[in-house]
Design a protein around this motif. Structure first.
Motif, PDB file in Angstrom:
ATOM      1  N   LEU A   1      -7.641   7.007   7.793  1.00  0.00           N
ATOM      2  CA  LEU A   1      -6.930   6.464   6.623  1.00  0.00           C
ATOM      3  C   LEU A   1      -6.793   4.953   6.727  1.00  0.00           C
ATOM      4  O   LEU A   1      -6.955   4.241   5.742  1.00  0.00           O
ATOM      5  CB  LEU A   1      -5.546   7.113   6.503  1.00  0.00           C
ATOM      6  CG  LEU A   1      -5.541   8.556   6.014  1.00  0.00           C
ATOM      7  CD1 LEU A   1      -4.157   9.172   6.185  1.00  0.00           C
ATOM      8  CD2 LEU A   1      -5.973   8.642   4.550  1.00  0.00           C
ATOM      9  N   GLU A   2      -6.494   4.460   7.924  1.00  0.00           N
ATOM     10  CA  GLU A   2      -6.328   3.007   8.082  1.00  0.00           C
ATOM     11  C   GLU A   2      -7.653   2.293   7.873  1.00  0.00           C
ATOM     12  O   GLU A   2      -7.700   1.177   7.382  1.00  0.00           O
ATOM     13  CB  GLU A   2      -5.725   2.688   9.453  1.00  0.00           C
ATOM     14  CG  GLU A   2      -4.231   3.002   9.467  1.00  0.00           C
ATOM     15  CD  GLU A   2      -3.547   2.717  10.779  1.00  0.00           C
ATOM     16  OE1 GLU A   2      -4.256   2.624  11.812  1.00  0.00           O
ATOM     17  OE2 GLU A   2      -2.301   2.611  10.782  1.00  0.00           O
ATOM     18  N   ARG A   3      -8.733   2.972   8.227  1.00  0.00           N
ATOM     19  CA  ARG A   3     -10.049   2.361   8.060  1.00  0.00           C
ATOM     20  C   ARG A   3     -10.366   2.097   6.583  1.00  0.00           C
ATOM     21  O   ARG A   3     -11.120   1.192   6.255  1.00  0.00           O
ATOM     22  CB  ARG A   3     -11.118   3.268   8.685  1.00  0.00           C
ATOM     23  CG  ARG A   3     -12.353   2.506   9.121  1.00  0.00           C
ATOM     24  CD  ARG A   3     -13.453   3.434   9.572  1.00  0.00           C
ATOM     25  NE  ARG A   3     -13.092   4.197  10.762  1.00  0.00           N
ATOM     26  CZ  ARG A   3     -13.734   5.310  11.158  1.00  0.00           C
ATOM     27  NH1 ARG A   3     -14.748   5.781  10.448  1.00  0.00           N
ATOM     28  NH2 ARG A   3     -13.362   5.939  12.236  1.00  0.00           N
ATOM     29  N   THR A   4      -9.778   2.886   5.688  1.00  0.00           N
ATOM     30  CA  THR A   4     -10.032   2.651   4.255  1.00  0.00           C
ATOM     31  C   THR A   4      -9.366   1.361   3.786  1.00  0.00           C
ATOM     32  O   THR A   4      -9.748   0.810   2.756  1.00  0.00           O
ATOM     33  CB  THR A   4      -9.480   3.798   3.374  1.00  0.00           C
ATOM     34  OG1 THR A   4      -8.045   3.766   3.424  1.00  0.00           O
ATOM     35  CG2 THR A   4      -9.971   5.165   3.820  1.00  0.00           C
ATOM     36  N   GLY A   5      -8.338   0.920   4.504  1.00  0.00           N
ATOM     37  CA  GLY A   5      -7.612  -0.279   4.097  1.00  0.00           C
ATOM     38  C   GLY A   5      -6.691  -0.043   2.905  1.00  0.00           C
ATOM     39  O   GLY A   5      -6.073  -0.965   2.398  1.00  0.00           O
TER      40      GLY A   5
ATOM     41  N   LYS B   1       0.849  -1.194   0.000  1.00  0.00           N
ATOM     42  CA  LYS B   1       0.000   0.000   0.000  1.00  0.00           C
ATOM     43  C   LYS B   1       0.883   1.241   0.000  1.00  0.00           C
ATOM     44  O   LYS B   1       1.981   1.207   0.547  1.00  0.00           O
ATOM     45  CB  LYS B   1      -0.853   0.009   1.277  1.00  0.00           C
ATOM     46  CG  LYS B   1      -1.808  -1.163   1.378  1.00  0.00           C
ATOM     47  CD  LYS B   1      -2.446  -1.189   2.755  1.00  0.00           C
ATOM     48  CE  LYS B   1      -3.334  -2.416   2.895  1.00  0.00           C
ATOM     49  NZ  LYS B   1      -3.873  -2.558   4.251  1.00  0.00           N
TER      50      LYS B   1
ATOM     51  N   TYR C   1      -4.094   2.359   2.739  1.00  0.00           N
ATOM     52  CA  TYR C   1      -2.815   3.023   2.981  1.00  0.00           C
ATOM     53  C   TYR C   1      -2.108   2.431   4.199  1.00  0.00           C
ATOM     54  O   TYR C   1      -2.749   1.905   5.101  1.00  0.00           O
ATOM     55  CB  TYR C   1      -3.033   4.527   3.236  1.00  0.00           C
ATOM     56  CG  TYR C   1      -3.884   5.167   2.179  1.00  0.00           C
ATOM     57  CD1 TYR C   1      -3.355   5.401   0.912  1.00  0.00           C
ATOM     58  CD2 TYR C   1      -5.226   5.481   2.409  1.00  0.00           C
ATOM     59  CE1 TYR C   1      -4.147   5.954  -0.089  1.00  0.00           C
ATOM     60  CE2 TYR C   1      -6.018   6.034   1.415  1.00  0.00           C
ATOM     61  CZ  TYR C   1      -5.470   6.267   0.172  1.00  0.00           C
ATOM     62  OH  TYR C   1      -6.240   6.800  -0.820  1.00  0.00           O
ATOM     63  N   ARG C   2      -0.786   2.575   4.170  1.00  0.00           N
ATOM     64  CA  ARG C   2      -0.033   2.317   5.384  1.00  0.00           C
ATOM     65  C   ARG C   2       0.359   3.690   5.941  1.00  0.00           C
ATOM     66  O   ARG C   2       0.928   4.505   5.214  1.00  0.00           O
ATOM     67  CB  ARG C   2       1.227   1.505   5.092  1.00  0.00           C
ATOM     68  CG  ARG C   2       1.879   0.940   6.345  1.00  0.00           C
ATOM     69  CD  ARG C   2       2.889  -0.125   5.985  1.00  0.00           C
ATOM     70  NE  ARG C   2       4.179   0.434   5.623  1.00  0.00           N
ATOM     71  CZ  ARG C   2       5.130   0.759   6.511  1.00  0.00           C
ATOM     72  NH1 ARG C   2       4.925   0.565   7.807  1.00  0.00           N
ATOM     73  NH2 ARG C   2       6.277   1.257   6.111  1.00  0.00           N
ATOM     74  N   VAL C   3       0.018   3.920   7.188  1.00  0.00           N
ATOM     75  CA  VAL C   3       0.250   5.239   7.776  1.00  0.00           C
ATOM     76  C   VAL C   3       1.372   5.141   8.801  1.00  0.00           C
ATOM     77  O   VAL C   3       1.363   4.265   9.659  1.00  0.00           O
ATOM     78  CB  VAL C   3      -1.027   5.776   8.449  1.00  0.00           C
ATOM     79  CG1 VAL C   3      -0.776   7.163   9.028  1.00  0.00           C
ATOM     80  CG2 VAL C   3      -2.176   5.808   7.450  1.00  0.00           C
TER      81      VAL C   3
ATOM     82  N   ARG D   1      -4.959   9.279  11.012  1.00  0.00           N
ATOM     83  CA  ARG D   1      -4.459   7.908  10.858  1.00  0.00           C
ATOM     84  C   ARG D   1      -5.597   6.902  10.962  1.00  0.00           C
ATOM     85  O   ARG D   1      -5.717   5.994  10.156  1.00  0.00           O
ATOM     86  CB  ARG D   1      -3.391   7.607  11.915  1.00  0.00           C
ATOM     87  CG  ARG D   1      -2.917   6.145  11.831  1.00  0.00           C
ATOM     88  CD  ARG D   1      -1.730   5.852  12.698  1.00  0.00           C
ATOM     89  NE  ARG D   1      -2.075   5.871  14.103  1.00  0.00           N
ATOM     90  CZ  ARG D   1      -1.217   5.541  15.077  1.00  0.00           C
ATOM     91  NH1 ARG D   1       0.024   5.196  14.779  1.00  0.00           N
ATOM     92  NH2 ARG D   1      -1.588   5.590  16.329  1.00  0.00           N
ATOM     93  N   ARG D   2      -6.434   7.094  11.994  1.00  0.00           N
ATOM     94  CA  ARG D   2      -7.579   6.170  12.166  1.00  0.00           C
ATOM     95  C   ARG D   2      -8.422   6.122  10.895  1.00  0.00           C
ATOM     96  O   ARG D   2      -8.794   5.058  10.408  1.00  0.00           O
ATOM     97  CB  ARG D   2      -8.471   6.644  13.328  1.00  0.00           C
ATOM     98  CG  ARG D   2      -8.072   6.094  14.688  1.00  0.00           C
ATOM     99  CD  ARG D   2      -9.154   6.372  15.743  1.00  0.00           C
ATOM    100  NE  ARG D   2      -9.298   7.797  16.079  1.00  0.00           N
ATOM    101  CZ  ARG D   2      -8.530   8.441  16.962  1.00  0.00           C
ATOM    102  NH1 ARG D   2      -7.572   7.807  17.608  1.00  0.00           N
ATOM    103  NH2 ARG D   2      -8.719   9.723  17.211  1.00  0.00           N
TER     104      ARG D   2
END
Ligand SMILES: [Zn+2]
Length: 401
Positions: free
Chosen positions: A214-218, A175, A220-222, A211-212
């Motif tokens: 963005l990570e929820r979209t699956g 990602k 991206y790596r944050v 971050r929360r």
């Protein structure tokens, strides 16, 4: 005329106990392990397996185009890997002392996209990984590789840095990495708002929420430069972007100013010349963060200056501007108050990773009551975070197409 040495790179890792322990008992120099060349669509990767973290230096030359790789205290033995990808040949050059010198001749101009020692993982030992990318002849210029650490810094791990990733070949569906950089921290509170709100706490709260989301979209790596209230020097923030091969770097800040009427957010991208005096003053203020932490300015600034004229940097700046052009309408759509000319330019040190599109988002003026109220409210935070997530989605969708 031969283009002389372009890059001096020095990389020492901690683990002093291990090295001194080995060093005391060792009569023979340590042996390097297998070497290999990996050919990837976007890069040629050279790998040397190592018995541990070692000191190394890399230089580049133009006639012929080559990388000179010096490994201290390590004997490299044959067989050398056959040519592959951008690498037209690997030779072993004798050096005096216990080290080894490898010459990697390339088939044309290139840039060093990454160079780093990876710790053992997936059954593989320590290894030095060097990524080369083909460029036009005009693009072959003096430029420190993105994973560079000064010896002074190498002994301590940056607080919020994740371990280096295993080689990309093993992660075909990697990602995009987004680095979020909450400004200030620790002894450096940033600006203090009308309600006593510290900039460092506000921007950390925004970054964690971003971050929360963005990570929820699956998708991206944050990676965060900091996730706690700690002081980080500006170059350490930039190093996080380089070491993680980030594809986007977002630094979060909020400003304050003598006049309480001033309000509105802005998005800054890097420029040698500031868009106006106020932008220049803000950059100067933010660039002073290191002094607050008692850190002297290092020699890296000089190198960064030469990077600024390099084509790769210009391309990066274009991508930074492209992201800004996607972000501003998203903010406007959500009624986030912005400055009259919200895309602004200045020489922020934290935006100077040469290969990583980088922007600095000023959320608003904490010295203005309306701005302070908005950015500290749940609704304000939700609006700004949603705008950034949407802009990131659009940015990476455009890049793929
Ligand atoms: Zn700030």
């Amino acid at each position: 005329m031969a283009r002389a040495v372009l890059i001096r790179l020095c990389f020492m890792l901690a683990l002093v106990g291990l090295l001194t322990g080995l060093g005391a008992a060792r009569a023979e120099p340590m042996q390097a392990g297998a070497m290999r060349i990996g050919i990837h669509p976007d890069r040629t990767r050279f790998v040397v397996e190592l018995p541990g973290p070692v000191e190394f230096q890399a230089f580049t030359q133009a006639e012929p185009y080559r990388v000179v790789l010096d490994l201290a205290d390590i004997k490299v033995t044959r067989p050398l890997p056959p040519p592959g990808g951008l690498i037209g040949g690997v030779q072993l050059d004798g050096v005096s002392g216990p080290g080894s010198r490898l010459l990697l001749d390339t088939k044309g101009p290139f840039k060093v996209a990454a160079i780093a020692i990876y710790p053992p993982s997936a059954g593989l030992p320590h290894r030095l990984v060097l990524d080369l990318v083909e460029v036009a002849a005009a693009g072959f210029v003096a430029k420190p590789p993105p994973n560079r650490l000064s010896p002074r810094e190498a002994g301590r791990a940056p607080a919020a840095t994740n371990a280096p990733r295993p080689p990309a070949a093993k992660r075909p569906t990697a990602k995009p990495v987004i680095v979020l950089d909450p400004g200030h921290g620790g002894v450096d509170p940033g600006t203090v708002g009308v309600g006593g709100m510290h900039e460092k706490d506000l921007v950390l709260d925004y970054a964690l929420e971003l971050r929360r989301r963005l990570e929820r979209t699956g998708r991206y790596r944050v990676v965060m430069t900091r996730e706690r209230d700690i002081f980080l020097r500006l170059s350490e923030r930039v190093d996080v972007a380089r070491k993680t091969n980030a594809q986007l770097f977002i630094s979060l800040h909020a400003d304050s100013i003598g006049s309480a009427e001033f309000r509105g957010g802005a998005v800054y991208t890097l420029s040698e010349t500031a868009s106006d005096e106020e932008a220049a003053a803000l950059a100067a203020k933010e660039n002073k963060a290191d002094l607050l932490g008692g850190v002297p300015l290092d020699d890296r600034d000089n190198q960064v200056t030469s990077i600024l004229i390099d084509l790769a940097q210009r391309e990066t700046m274009n991508y930074s501007a492209r992201f800004t052009n996607l972000l501003l309408p998203e903010l406007a759509e959500r009624n986030v108050a912005m400055r009259p000319k919200p895309h602004r330019f200045a020489g922020f040190r934290v935006l100077k990773a040469p290969d990583v599109p980088s922007v600095l988002l000023e959320l608003g003026y904490l010295s203005n009551r309306q701005d302070a109220q908005f950015v500290t409210s749940a609704a304000g935070r939700a609006a700004i975070v949603a705008a950034v997530v949407e802009a990131i989605d659009r940015y990476f969708t455009e890049k793929r197409n």
